[in-house]
Design a protein around this motif. Structure first.
Motif, PDB file in Angstrom:
ATOM      1  N   LEU A 131       0.825  -1.211   0.000  1.00 22.54           N
ATOM      2  CA  LEU A 131       0.000   0.000   0.000  1.00 22.54           C
ATOM      3  C   LEU A 131       0.862   1.266   0.000  1.00 22.54           C
ATOM      4  N   ALA A 132       2.062   1.185   0.544  1.00 25.28           N
ATOM      5  CA  ALA A 132       2.950   2.354   0.497  1.00 25.28           C
ATOM      6  C   ALA A 132       3.382   2.647  -0.931  1.00 25.28           C
ATOM      7  N   ARG A 133       3.417   1.618  -1.781  1.00 19.79           N
ATOM      8  CA  ARG A 133       3.813   1.829  -3.181  1.00 19.79           C
ATOM      9  C   ARG A 133       2.619   2.155  -4.069  1.00 19.79           C
ATOM     10  N   ASN A 134       1.454   1.571  -3.739  1.00 20.96           N
ATOM     11  CA  ASN A 134       0.261   1.779  -4.589  1.00 20.96           C
ATOM     12  C   ASN A 134      -0.944   2.136  -3.700  1.00 20.96           C
ATOM     13  N   PRO A 135      -1.680   3.192  -4.022  1.00 23.61           N
ATOM     14  CA  PRO A 135      -2.848   3.571  -3.185  1.00 23.61           C
ATOM     15  C   PRO A 135      -3.898   2.480  -3.115  1.00 23.61           C
ATOM     16  N   VAL A 136      -4.038   1.685  -4.181  1.00 22.50           N
ATOM     17  CA  VAL A 136      -5.014   0.580  -4.211  1.00 22.50           C
ATOM     18  C   VAL A 136      -4.240  -0.698  -4.518  1.00 22.50           C
ATOM     19  N   THR A 137      -4.516  -1.750  -3.730  1.00 27.86           N
ATOM     20  CA  THR A 137      -3.794  -3.024  -3.914  1.00 27.86           C
ATOM     21  C   THR A 137      -4.812  -4.161  -3.875  1.00 27.86           C
ATOM     22  N   VAL A 138      -4.707  -5.059  -4.857  1.00 33.04           N
ATOM     23  CA  VAL A 138      -5.528  -6.257  -4.926  1.00 33.04           C
ATOM     24  C   VAL A 138      -4.766  -7.394  -4.254  1.00 33.04           C
ATOM     25  N   VAL A 139      -5.416  -8.047  -3.243  1.00 30.13           N
ATOM     26  CA  VAL A 139      -4.787  -9.170  -2.524  1.00 30.13           C
ATOM     27  C   VAL A 139      -5.537 -10.439  -2.921  1.00 30.13           C
ATOM     28  N   ALA A 140      -4.781 -11.430  -3.450  1.00 33.48           N
ATOM     29  CA  ALA A 140      -5.361 -12.715  -3.864  1.00 33.48           C
ATOM     30  C   ALA A 140      -4.887 -13.785  -2.897  1.00 33.48           C
ATOM     31  N   LEU A 141      -5.828 -14.433  -2.187  1.00 36.19           N
ATOM     32  CA  LEU A 141      -5.522 -15.547  -1.284  1.00 36.19           C
ATOM     33  C   LEU A 141      -5.721 -16.854  -2.055  1.00 36.19           C
ATOM     34  N   TYR A 142      -4.763 -17.757  -2.002  1.00 34.90           N
ATOM     35  CA  TYR A 142      -4.834 -18.981  -2.823  1.00 34.90           C
ATOM     36  C   TYR A 142      -4.154 -20.142  -2.094  1.00 34.90           C
ATOM     37  N   ASP A 143      -4.563 -21.336  -2.548  1.00 33.66           N
ATOM     38  CA  ASP A 143      -3.954 -22.587  -2.095  1.00 33.66           C
ATOM     39  C   ASP A 143      -3.129 -23.114  -3.264  1.00 33.66           C
ATOM     40  N   PRO A 144      -1.791 -23.205  -3.138  1.00 27.92           N
ATOM     41  CA  PRO A 144      -0.967 -23.604  -4.281  1.00 27.92           C
ATOM     42  C   PRO A 144      -1.227 -25.036  -4.746  1.00 27.92           C
ATOM     43  N   ASP A 149      -7.542 -22.556  -7.512  1.00 29.80           N
ATOM     44  CA  ASP A 149      -6.880 -21.396  -6.900  1.00 29.80           C
ATOM     45  C   ASP A 149      -5.793 -20.831  -7.819  1.00 29.80           C
ATOM     46  N   GLU A 150      -5.133 -21.708  -8.563  1.00 32.39           N
ATOM     47  CA  GLU A 150      -4.106 -21.241  -9.496  1.00 32.39           C
ATOM     48  C   GLU A 150      -4.755 -20.439 -10.630  1.00 32.39           C
ATOM     49  N   LEU A 151      -5.907 -20.879 -11.062  1.00 30.72           N
ATOM     50  CA  LEU A 151      -6.614 -20.153 -12.127  1.00 30.72           C
ATOM     51  C   LEU A 151      -7.135 -18.807 -11.611  1.00 30.72           C
ATOM     52  N   ALA A 152      -7.662 -18.807 -10.409  1.00 27.17           N
ATOM     53  CA  ALA A 152      -8.158 -17.563  -9.821  1.00 27.17           C
ATOM     54  C   ALA A 152      -7.010 -16.570  -9.595  1.00 27.17           C
ATOM     55  N   LEU A 153      -5.844 -17.088  -9.244  1.00 24.15           N
ATOM     56  CA  LEU A 153      -4.674 -16.211  -9.025  1.00 24.15           C
ATOM     57  C   LEU A 153      -4.268 -15.525 -10.326  1.00 24.15           C
ATOM     58  N   ALA A 154      -4.305 -16.274 -11.422  1.00 28.60           N
ATOM     59  CA  ALA A 154      -3.925 -15.684 -12.709  1.00 28.60           C
ATOM     60  C   ALA A 154      -4.935 -14.627 -13.142  1.00 28.60           C
ATOM     61  N   GLU A 155      -6.252 -14.865 -12.891  1.00 24.74           N
ATOM     62  CA  GLU A 155      -7.269 -13.887 -13.248  1.00 24.74           C
ATOM     63  C   GLU A 155      -7.140 -12.610 -12.406  1.00 24.74           C
ATOM     64  N   LEU A 168      -0.908  -8.290  -4.836  1.00 22.69           N
ATOM     65  CA  LEU A 168      -0.180  -9.064  -3.819  1.00 22.69           C
ATOM     66  C   LEU A 168      -0.822 -10.441  -3.697  1.00 22.69           C
ATOM     67  N   ALA A 169      -0.031 -11.514  -3.837  1.00 19.01           N
ATOM     68  CA  ALA A 169      -0.501 -12.899  -3.701  1.00 19.01           C
ATOM     69  C   ALA A 169      -0.027 -13.421  -2.347  1.00 19.01           C
ATOM     70  N   ILE A 170      -0.959 -14.004  -1.542  1.00 19.23           N
ATOM     71  CA  ILE A 170      -0.647 -14.533  -0.216  1.00 19.23           C
ATOM     72  C   ILE A 170      -1.067 -15.989  -0.153  1.00 19.23           C
ATOM     73  N   ASN A 171      -0.117 -16.846   0.186  1.00 16.94           N
ATOM     74  CA  ASN A 171      -0.389 -18.260   0.349  1.00 16.94           C
ATOM     75  C   ASN A 171      -1.123 -18.452   1.681  1.00 16.94           C
ATOM     76  N   VAL A 172      -2.227 -19.165   1.626  1.00 17.94           N
ATOM     77  CA  VAL A 172      -3.037 -19.331   2.835  1.00 17.94           C
ATOM     78  C   VAL A 172      -2.330 -20.165   3.890  1.00 17.94           C
ATOM     79  N   PHE A 173      -1.242 -20.854   3.529  1.00 16.85           N
ATOM     80  CA  PHE A 173      -0.495 -21.646   4.498  1.00 16.85           C
ATOM     81  C   PHE A 173       0.654 -20.849   5.141  1.00 16.85           C
TER      82      PHE A 173
END
Length: 224
Positions: A131-144, A149-155, A168-173
């Motif tokens: 957020l310090a670099r971009n005023p708006v940030t999309v966070v995608a939570l996925y299970d590798p 989840d891999e398809l949703a991450l790419a979209e 920003l991609a965050i692994n749920v584990f």
């Protein structure tokens, strides 16, 4: 002189006696051994018997000079290589002594505080930096391990790029990153989508699969 009669009578006797003495002297001379070398004859003897010059004595043969045998010249001994004298070597210039600087104390690395790393708003630090670099940030939570989840991450990545916002991609584990979010938002599913605005405002939350257009529209709405 006028001699007397008795003297005239003895004159012939005296003359005979003198003559007899001369003859006797001559005979004795003949019988005497040869004179010792070096004695000079008298004048009367020289007159009666002129001496022949003495034959020159043969000179002694000159002795051959004894030539001392010269010893054979000694073979020159091989000179040992003289070791260089240490005293002749020039001394190295004395370097000025420099005071030793005490070494800086080794600082131990500062250990991070116990618990999950979060910012002042309770967000995980990885999201706070985005957020310090971009005023708006999309966070995608996925299970590798899940294909959906891999398809949703790419979209989600493609939709954020279309809206020109941060992603920003965050692994749920990854508990260190997920736990602060679950403390703020409760239970999170995968896949799911979070759109954050600066400084720490959650604009929209979408659980489940989201296509590219949906992500881009949500991010565009969050922009000022």
């Amino acid at each position: 002189m006028n001699l007397r009669l008795p003297t005239r009578a003895f004159a012939p006797v005296v003359a005979l006696a003198i003559l007899a003495g001369i003859v006797a002297t001559f005979m004795v001379y003949r019988t005497l051994p040869s004179r010792a070398e070096g004695d000079l004859p008298t004048a009367a003897e020289l007159a009666k018997h002129p001496q022949r010059p003495a034959a020159a004595k043969p000179k002694a043969k000159a002795k051959k000079p004894v030539v001392a045998k010269t010893a054979a010249p000694a073979k020159p001994k091989a000179k040992a290589h003289a070791k260089p004298s240490t005293s002749a070597t020039p001394k190295a210039p004395v370097k000025p002594k420099v005071a030793a600087v005490p070494a800086a104390p080794v600082r131990k690395p500062v250990e991070p505080p116990k618990g999950d790393p979060v910012d002042a708003h309770g967000l995980p630090l990885v999201l706070s930096r985005a957020l310090a670099r971009n005023p708006v940030t999309v966070v995608a939570l996925y299970d590798p391990s899940a294909e959906l989840d891999e398809l949703a991450l790419a979209e989600a990545r493609a939709g954020a790029a279309d809206a020109k916002v941060g992603f920003l991609a965050i692994n749920v584990f990854n508990e260190r990153q997920v736990r602060p979010l679950t403390q703020l938002l409760g239970v999170l599913n995968s896949p799911s989508l979070l759109v954050y605005k600066r400084p720490s405002t959650l604009f929209v939350r979408i659980d489940g699969f989201s296509d590219r257009q949906t992500v881009a529209q949500a991010a565009a709405n969050a922009r000022p």
